[in-house]
Design a protein around this motif. Structure first.
Motif, mmCIF file in Angstrom:
data_model
loop_
_atom_site.group_PDB
_atom_site.id
_atom_site.type_symbol
_atom_site.label_atom_id
_atom_site.label_comp_id
_atom_site.label_asym_id
_atom_site.label_seq_id
_atom_site.Cartn_x
_atom_site.Cartn_y
_atom_site.Cartn_z
ATOM 1 N N GLU B 200 0.832 -1.212 0.000
ATOM 2 C CA GLU B 200 0.000 0.000 0.000
ATOM 3 C C GLU B 200 0.870 1.267 0.000
ATOM 4 N N ASN B 227 -7.004 1.028 4.457
ATOM 5 C CA ASN B 227 -7.162 0.312 3.197
ATOM 6 C C ASN B 227 -6.764 -1.149 3.238
ATOM 7 N N ASN B 230 -9.620 -4.645 4.780
ATOM 8 C CA ASN B 230 -10.316 -5.752 4.121
ATOM 9 C C ASN B 230 -9.623 -7.080 4.332
ATOM 10 N N GLU B 231 -8.318 -7.070 4.005
ATOM 11 C CA GLU B 231 -7.573 -8.322 4.096
ATOM 12 C C GLU B 231 -7.496 -8.794 5.541
ATOM 13 N N THR B 297 -16.275 -7.638 1.700
ATOM 14 C CA THR B 297 -15.241 -7.119 0.807
ATOM 15 C C THR B 297 -15.855 -6.608 -0.486
ATOM 16 N N PHE B 298 -16.785 -7.396 -1.014
ATOM 17 C CA PHE B 298 -17.436 -7.039 -2.263
ATOM 18 C C PHE B 298 -18.152 -5.700 -2.147
ATOM 19 N N ARG B 300 -17.657 -3.341 0.024
ATOM 20 C CA ARG B 300 -16.714 -2.250 0.275
ATOM 21 C C ARG B 300 -16.041 -1.796 -1.005
ATOM 22 N N THR B 301 -15.622 -2.771 -1.844
ATOM 23 C CA THR B 301 -14.954 -2.371 -3.079
ATOM 24 C C THR B 301 -15.932 -1.666 -4.004
ATOM 25 N N ARG B 302 -17.196 -2.111 -3.977
ATOM 26 C CA ARG B 302 -18.182 -1.429 -4.818
ATOM 27 C C ARG B 302 -18.376 -0.003 -4.378
ATOM 28 N N ALA B 304 -16.168 1.789 -2.914
ATOM 29 C CA ALA B 304 -14.972 2.536 -3.269
ATOM 30 C C ALA B 304 -14.995 2.905 -4.747
ATOM 31 N N LEU B 305 -15.531 2.006 -5.573
ATOM 32 C CA LEU B 305 -15.593 2.293 -6.994
ATOM 33 C C LEU B 305 -16.719 3.271 -7.321
#
Lengths: 263, 306
Positions: B200, B227, B230-231, B297-298, B300-302, B304-305
């Motif tokens: 990162e 950031n 998530n992991e 995770t899914f 959250r990434t959505r 973010a996008l």
């Protein structure tokens, strides 16, 4: 060669050497001598004696032979089977689907409990432990091999071999296998490490080797009951477990740095 | 969004079915006589009538499992599910404390190594993570007992006090077990945390944050730290389940009446019903956890996008 690899190999070789040399410099690990029970370390008994008066040094050294041989067997069986399954899954779409779903299912099972269940159904003893630990480790190896194989199959040199008319099976078990090798080495190192820990843990909770067999887990199990009287029964086997696993971790870290592979 | 979630749930159900099939195969293809497996050698045919001599078919078996009917535990003469239900809260508490310790401890050590970048901090990180990966939890427990109970006499080496009887004693009886389980898991946490933080730190938004004149610690904790959450969350879910199922040796050492201690006594009695139930519950929990982590995770990434 980097420093981690050298240190790890050196320590591990010492432990292996001591395990093989044990018949020459240690007394019998099974001789009971109640008169000499729970003696602290001395020049006569280097690591002291246990609650039945057996020489702890001989038992710990005999334990390294047992633990290392079990881990080695597990490592060989599961790496071979895992590689075969991983490569064979590339033969067709349906084979891939079935084999990988099976692997996913196995991986979802909690490893330690699965090993216990297998040992209960197969019966304990050395064979039971080796088989159950091997079964626990196969799915991850198969997954890993498959993942690398998918990547390698896309390379041009594989296409060339296909054009030359090589059979898919031949390509998989020669070219692809050769390129999976470095990943496999690290993975088998990991399996070796986790089998050492698992075998000791299983023996410790009574699901491993028969009571009385000198293995690290069994010695620690016996030591648990006399922990207030005999620190040496904990300290020495624990040190051997720690040093073995540490050296293996150093080796796999070293290998990973050398090949800059990430798992 | 909804569609993906349903898809993930369906594949989780499929995986559960596969898992149950595998477990059924292991349990039903027992070599040897069932009475010997359950009662040990030297038990005659008269005991044989006590247990189901017939192996149920897969559908029958699955039907029972779905109703949480795992049969009767072979010695406690109690139903397996009630036996397990009694012991779940303690193991959950222990897993929670261990995970909390693992998380705090590893973030501290890794944070120091990433923020300070000094040789000593990195050396501490390297040493601690290697030691943690090399010590099985039951060995740590035994060593901790040697130090804190035998030598110093500070903490109890075992025994369990119920929370309602004496809350303070309840927590002190959990200190050493959580330390040993947590320490073993912190090695994995540290490795993951360090590699994701370092990846990162290469990104351009970190350069921007640094250019704004933020302190290194603020950059690492507030910007990079958020950031990599998530992991960490995914690993956290998995670790929680594995702490829950793999605490057998530690619970046995400290004589805590949890799931792990139940496993150990089930081994002693060759009680396959109980172990089967524990395997199935563990698998169901881990599938549920990984599906939950997937969905989180899914989403959250959505977000973010956009």
């Amino acid at each position: 060669m980097n420093r981690k690899l050298i240190c790890g190999t050196a320590v591990l070789s010492l432990i292996i050497l001591s395990a093989f040399m044990s018949p020459f410099f240690s007394t019998d690990a099974l001789t009971v001598n109640i008169a000499e029970r729970l003696l602290p370390p001395s020049s006569l008994h280097l690591f002291g004696t246990d609650s039945l008066g057996r020489d702890l040094f001989s038992r710990v050294i005999a334990g390294s032979r047992i633990s290392l041989s079990i881990a080695l067997l597990v490592c060989i069986i599961s790496t071979a089977a895992g590689t075969a399954i991983g490569l064979l899954s590339r033969l067709g779409k349906n084979t891939d689907l079935i084999l990988m779903r099976m692997c996913d299912g196995m991986k979802a099972l909690p490893a330690s409990l699965l090993a216990v269940l297998l040992i209960l159904t197969l019966g304990g003893g050395r064979t039971g432990i080796v088989i159950s630990l091997a079964v626990v480790n196969i799915p991850q190896t198969a997954r890993l091999v498959r993942q690398r194989a998918v990547h390698i199959e896309k390379q041009t040199f594989v296409d060339v071999q296909r054009l030359m008319g090589y059979s898919e099976l031949r390509i998989l078990f020669t070219t692809v296998l050769r390129h999976v090798k470095s990943t496999l080495l690290i993975q088998s190192c990991f399996i070796f490490t986790s089998s050492i820990i698992a075998e000791a843990g299983l023996s410790f909770i009574g699901a491993g080797l028969e009571a009385g067999t000198p293995s690290w887990g069994n010695i620690l199990r016996e030591a648990k009951d006399v922990i207030y009287q005999a620190w040496w029964m904990i300290a020495f086997p624990a040190a051997f477990v720690f040093l073995t696993v540490l050296s293996l971790n150093l080796i796999s870290d070293g290998l990973r740095e050398r090949d800059s592979v990430k798992i | 969004m909804l569609r993906e979630c349903i898809g993930k749930l369906l594949s989780a159900v499929l995986l559960l079915l596969i898992v149950s099939l595998i477990v059924y195969c292991i349990v039903s293809i027992l070599p040897g006589e069932r009475s010997h497996i359950i009662f040990g050698d030297g038990v005659g045919e008269e005991s044989y009538a006590l247990i189901d001599s017939e192996v149920p078919s897969y559908t029958q078996w699955l039907g029972r499992v779905l109703r949480l009917d795992f049969g009767v535990s072979s010695f406690a003469s109690q139903s397996v599910s009630s036996l397990i239900a009694q012991r779940i809260p303690l193991s959950l508490t222990l897993a929670f404390f261990s995970l909390a310790f693992a998380f705090l401890f590893s973030s501290f050590i890794t944070g120091m190594a990433v923020i300070r970048k000094r040789k000593s901090a990195v050396l501490i990180y390297e040493t601690v993570s290697l030691i943690s990966l090399s010590l099985p939890s039951f060995v740590i427990s035994l060593l901790l007992i040697l130090l804190f109970s035998v030598k110093l006499g500070l903490l109890p080496s075992g025994g369990f006090v119920h929370f309602s009887q004496n809350p303070a004693a309840f927590f002190t009886s959990l200190i050493l077990p959580s330390l040993s389980l947590g320490f073993m898991h912190s090695g994995l946490f540290m490795r993951l945390l360090k590699s994701s933080l370092e990846r990162e730190m290469q990104l351009s938004y970190i350069t921007l944050a640094k250019a704004k004149g933020l302190r290194e610690s603020a950059v690492v904790i507030i910007h990079a730290g958020v950031n990599v959450l998530n992991e960490i969350l995914t690993l956290g879910f998995q670790s929680f389940i594995s702490l829950f199922t793999s605490g057998a040796a530690v619970e046995y050492i400290f004589s805590l009446p949890g799931i792990g201690a139940l496993t150990v006594s089930a081994i002693g009695r060759r009680d396959i019903n109980t172990v089967t139930a524990l395997v199935l519950i563990g698998a169901a929990l881990s599938i549920a956890a990984s599906t939950a982590a997937d969905i989180i995770t899914f989403s959250r990434t959505r977000k973010a996008l956009g």
